[in-house]
Scaffold this motif. Structure first.
Motif, PDB file in Angstrom:
ATOM      1  N   ILE A  63       0.851  -1.116  -0.048  1.00  0.00           N
ATOM      2  CA  ILE A  63       0.047   0.094   0.105  1.00  0.00           C
ATOM      3  C   ILE A  63       0.929   1.242   0.087  1.00  0.00           C
ATOM      4  O   ILE A  63       0.611   2.136  -0.793  1.00  0.00           O
ATOM      5  N   GLY A  64       2.024   1.182   0.773  1.00  0.00           N
ATOM      6  CA  GLY A  64       2.773   2.309   0.808  1.00  0.00           C
ATOM      7  C   GLY A  64       2.191   3.578   1.685  1.00  0.00           C
ATOM      8  O   GLY A  64       0.910   3.447   2.141  1.00  0.00           O
ATOM      9  N   LEU A  65       2.880   4.561   1.952  1.00  0.00           N
ATOM     10  CA  LEU A  65       2.546   5.675   2.593  1.00  0.00           C
ATOM     11  C   LEU A  65       1.321   6.391   1.866  1.00  0.00           C
ATOM     12  O   LEU A  65       1.471   6.852   0.852  1.00  0.00           O
ATOM     13  N   LYS A  66       0.224   6.334   2.771  1.00  0.00           N
ATOM     14  CA  LYS A  66      -1.170   6.914   2.154  1.00  0.00           C
ATOM     15  C   LYS A  66      -1.534   6.461   1.129  1.00  0.00           C
ATOM     16  O   LYS A  66      -2.178   7.165   0.058  1.00  0.00           O
ATOM     17  N   GLY A  67      -1.444   5.163   0.752  1.00  0.00           N
ATOM     18  CA  GLY A  67      -1.558   4.585  -0.571  1.00  0.00           C
ATOM     19  C   GLY A  67      -1.044   4.795  -1.793  1.00  0.00           C
ATOM     20  O   GLY A  67      -1.376   4.379  -2.960  1.00  0.00           O
ATOM     21  N   SER A  68       0.291   5.529  -1.726  1.00  0.00           N
ATOM     22  CA  SER A  68       1.088   5.984  -2.752  1.00  0.00           C
ATOM     23  C   SER A  68       1.642   4.952  -3.630  1.00  0.00           C
ATOM     24  O   SER A  68       1.545   4.909  -4.839  1.00  0.00           O
ATOM     25  N   ARG A  69       2.132   3.815  -2.941  1.00  0.00           N
ATOM     26  CA  ARG A  69       2.462   2.848  -3.624  1.00  0.00           C
ATOM     27  C   ARG A  69       1.699   2.064  -4.595  1.00  0.00           C
ATOM     28  O   ARG A  69       1.798   1.372  -5.551  1.00  0.00           O
ATOM     29  N   ASP A  74      -9.823  -1.920 -10.541  1.00  0.00           N
ATOM     30  CA  ASP A  74      -9.957  -1.765  -9.230  1.00  0.00           C
ATOM     31  C   ASP A  74      -9.157  -2.943  -8.724  1.00  0.00           C
ATOM     32  O   ASP A  74      -9.200  -4.270  -8.769  1.00  0.00           O
ATOM     33  N   LEU A  75      -8.252  -2.582  -7.806  1.00  0.00           N
ATOM     34  CA  LEU A  75      -7.186  -3.467  -7.277  1.00  0.00           C
ATOM     35  C   LEU A  75      -7.074  -3.460  -5.839  1.00  0.00           C
ATOM     36  O   LEU A  75      -7.077  -2.529  -5.189  1.00  0.00           O
ATOM     37  N   ARG A  76      -7.543  -4.687  -4.973  1.00  0.00           N
ATOM     38  CA  ARG A  76      -7.534  -4.770  -3.737  1.00  0.00           C
ATOM     39  C   ARG A  76      -6.715  -5.796  -3.096  1.00  0.00           C
ATOM     40  O   ARG A  76      -5.956  -6.532  -3.941  1.00  0.00           O
ATOM     41  N   ILE A  77      -6.220  -5.544  -2.048  1.00  0.00           N
ATOM     42  CA  ILE A  77      -5.033  -6.371  -1.206  1.00  0.00           C
ATOM     43  C   ILE A  77      -5.695  -7.296  -0.258  1.00  0.00           C
ATOM     44  O   ILE A  77      -6.563  -6.703   0.497  1.00  0.00           O
TER      45      ILE A  77
END
Length: 311
Positions: free
Chosen positions: A259-265, A288-291
């Motif tokens: 996900i990275g910082l605030k979703g950046s990655r 639409d990409l979910r983890i």
């Protein structure tokens, strides 16, 4: 003998050849990149991370006198997980089903235990010619390449030994020629224009995984898997494809890395994947990409089956 004044006999055309070749080698020696270079387009994903390839991807090379189907296999290595065991089994079964084997060894690295292990394995594959291919010559000096050719020649008995570079195209066509000459005579196996027989959803999942592999830490790549849950044109929009996919990791901490910082990655992964998918499909894409965390999925038979890695 032709009598004086009579027309000379015209040479007989070469017979059409068709069949299967596979590339084998330790992880990260350029097998997928070489297959893409032979096919002329991107069929298999590539990455600097070892063990990127997890499936036997087929790329189709069309020539006027031949059709070569190249099977790109995962790198042979000593497996440490159930997934590794299944990938190893996939490679071994592929070796027995092709007409010729391409054994890939990089020019820029010394021959090591992994190369010697594979050479011993190939010596046990009876009746199938093996072409030794010294890859990545663009990364090595002429002296290195010459030494590597000699070192590879000492690994076993090969039908041919050839250096090449997928990056600058050096002798890629020669590799194709050498593989094709070992194919049986026959008809084309796939229609003209087909470049792979992989379903589009599988290719899309692989492109998402390739984007996710960029820039992650060493322990994470093996833990990433992708499934495409739904892919279809949007109603009333033939120029737009909706794709819903899950990216799986094994631990919550890995989810945070993706996900990275605030979703950046995750945003960056989606953007890079979408560009590649749009090039593949020829349409605009909504991705639409979910983890999701699947604990230790590489060691869980149930989860491996769910993700398409069968016994």
């Amino acid at each position: 003998m032709t009598s004086p004044g009579s027309p000379a006999e015209s040479p007989q055309p070469e017979p059409f050849r068709s069949g299967f070749a596979c590339f084998v080698g330790r992880p990260n020696v350029g097998k997928s990149t070489l297959m893409n270079a032979l096919v002329g387009t991107k069929v298999a994903i590539t990455s600097s991370r070892p063990q990127t390839t997890r499936r036997a991807i087929r790329g189709i090379v069309h020539r006027p006198d031949a059709q070569l189907v190249v099977v790109d296999t995962p790198g042979l290595h000593k497996p440490r997980t159930l997934l590794g065991e299944r990938l190893d089994s996939l490679v071994r079964s592929t070796l027995t089903e092709v007409d010729v084997i391409g054994f890939c060894v990089p020019a820029d690295q010394p021959v090591g235990p992994g190369d010697k292990y594979i050479a011993r394995e190939l010596a046990n594959v009876k009746g199938t010619p093996v072409v030794a291919i010294v890859t990545k010559t663009d990364l090595a000096s002429p002296e290195q390449i010459a030494k590597q050719l000699l070192a590879v020649g000492e690994l076993g008995v090969f039908a041919d030994i050839v250096p090449c570079s997928s990056e600058n195209g050096f002798q890629v066509d020669v590799v194709g020629d050498l593989l094709i000459k070992h194919l049986p005579e026959g008809f084309a196996l796939y229609p003209e224009g087909d470049l792979t027989d992989e379903p589009e959803q599988v290719l899309v999942a692989e492109l998402i995984r390739e984007a996710a592999l960029e820039g992650v830490r060493d322990e994470l790549p093996h833990s990433i898997a992708v499934s495409v849950d739904e892919m279809s044109p949007r109603a009333g929009r033939e120029d737009l494809t909706d794709i819903y996919a899950h990216l799986y990791v094994e631990r919550p901490s890995q989810k945070g890395i993706i996900i990275g910082l605030k979703g950046s990655r995750l945003k960056d992964v989606g953007q890079r994947a979408r560009r590649q998918i749009e090039a593949l499909l020829g349409t605009k894409v909504y991705l639409d990409l979910r983890i999701k965390v699947l604990k230790d999925w590489q060691r869980d038979p149930k989860q491996l089956r769910r993700l398409g890695f069968y016994d």
